[in-house]
Scaffold this motif. Sequence first.
Motif, short mmCIF file in Angstrom:
data_model
loop_
_atom_site.label_atom_id
_atom_site.label_comp_id
_atom_site.label_asym_id
_atom_site.label_seq_id
_atom_site.Cartn_x
_atom_site.Cartn_y
_atom_site.Cartn_z
N ASN A 140 0.83 -1.21 0.00
CA ASN A 140 0.00 0.00 0.00
C ASN A 140 0.86 1.26 0.00
O ASN A 140 0.52 2.25 -0.66
N ALA A 144 0.83 4.27 -2.63
CA ALA A 144 0.59 5.65 -2.21
C ALA A 144 1.72 6.56 -2.69
O ALA A 144 1.47 7.70 -3.11
N CYS A 151 -1.72 13.04 -7.41
CA CYS A 151 -2.81 13.60 -6.63
C CYS A 151 -2.56 15.06 -6.24
O CYS A 151 -3.50 15.76 -5.84
N ILE A 344 -7.54 10.14 -6.27
CA ILE A 344 -7.55 10.57 -4.87
C ILE A 344 -8.11 9.48 -3.96
O ILE A 344 -7.57 9.20 -2.88
N GLY A 345 -9.19 8.84 -4.38
CA GLY A 345 -9.76 7.77 -3.57
C GLY A 345 -8.79 6.61 -3.39
O GLY A 345 -8.64 6.07 -2.29
N PHE A 347 -5.54 6.81 -3.56
CA PHE A 347 -4.46 7.27 -2.71
C PHE A 347 -4.84 7.21 -1.24
O PHE A 347 -4.07 6.76 -0.39
N GLY A 348 -6.06 7.65 -0.93
CA GLY A 348 -6.51 7.61 0.46
C GLY A 348 -6.57 6.20 1.01
O GLY A 348 -6.13 5.93 2.13
N GLY A 349 -7.09 5.27 0.21
CA GLY A 349 -7.14 3.89 0.65
C GLY A 349 -5.76 3.28 0.84
O GLY A 349 -5.51 2.56 1.81
N LEU A 351 -2.95 4.97 1.47
CA LEU A 351 -2.31 5.60 2.61
C LEU A 351 -2.81 5.03 3.93
O LEU A 351 -2.03 4.75 4.85
N LEU A 352 -4.12 4.82 4.02
CA LEU A 352 -4.68 4.23 5.22
C LEU A 352 -4.13 2.82 5.45
O LEU A 352 -3.73 2.46 6.56
N GLN A 356 -1.91 2.24 9.09
CA GLN A 356 -2.82 1.94 10.19
C GLN A 356 -2.25 0.92 11.19
O GLN A 356 -2.66 0.89 12.35
#
Length: 407
Positions: A140, A144, A151, A344-345, A347-349, A351-352, A356
Amino acid sequence: MPSSTLSPQQTRPPRSSGLSLSAVATGFLVALVGYASSVAVVIQGLAGVGADTAQIASGLAALGVSMGLAAILLASWQRKPISIAWTTPGMALLAATGPVAGGFPAAVGAFLTVAVLVMVTGLWTPLGRWIAAIPKPLANAMLAGILLKLCLAPFAAMAQAPGLGLLVLVTWAVVGRFARLYAVPAAVAVALAAMALNPPDTGGAFSGFALPSLSLVTPVFTWEALVGVALPLFVVTMASQNIPGLTVLATFGYTPRVPPVFLVTGALSALTAPFGAPTINLAAITAALCAGPDADPQPERRWQAAVVGGIGYILLAGLAAVTATLVLRSPPILIEAVAGLALIGAFGGALLGAVQVEEERVPALMTLLVTASGLSFWGVGSAFWGLLFGGAMHALHHWRPAGSKAV
């Protein structure tokens, strides 16, 4: 005395085995959304590794046909909503990698290598297990890092082309507020309209629709392209597309036979690679549309949505030439902005998923930062080095001397 309460079997609507109109509508929606939401990323990725306009149009056309054929074949064969897509994260990787030694023919050689590796994964299960064994935070984080630069592009676009950049961004934000699924396609439509109405002075007016033609490229194999493009592209395709795609299907109760999926997508990718087409793979996001109840209340009929989506991709392949021409004649930063909004979506997933887990956070951040830095040695791009550095940090954090106990 008969009961006045109907049994569940009596209250359940009658099952139908015919054509599902809701599946047909969903299938065409999947094709339109899948194409419009990320075609700019594909074009930018192919251009980034040296393809010219004709080669990009050829690659887009070949991609549409291969995705369509794979979806039609696999979904109708296994009677499951198996959706196929291009590798959007992989195309972002190509855009970030830039030109490779050997030019576009070397990139085509990398595409062919990835296709062969996908087929080997279907035939030789240890390879698939090795890919699955890559720590998910590192995979991930690499993704990212690849997506970060793209992004940021929407905001750079507002500085370089304030009017168009702001218009695209506002369209995306407003439409996404009410219908998130249509936000990126709406932004793409606004950007394409601006490109058609405001052609650059050097290009003249847009000449209209034209059918694409296939351009044959003889593959060239260089170690720089194999290590810097093929290996990261294979990892990204498996980790961010095929494995999540299988997971999405499983959440809706579908467990397709995996070897045929990899063999079919790999074989079609190998056949179309000489025409400039990157690897195809399982869809992850649009797979949920085909596999969900909106496609049809009856799960056994939802495979029709994937078949119709495949037909839609084949039809959209006819737009490859006009799409490539419009996109490539526009300001590059505007294309990056559209691509960035589409990612963007993702990238957010990514990054999380990277940060995490606290004990994996430092290795994951190492992977992300090295990948995003653009670091390159001996012609090998930063995605490979990010995974290597992050893997070394992961091993260091988990290494314990023999006989010692973790504290």
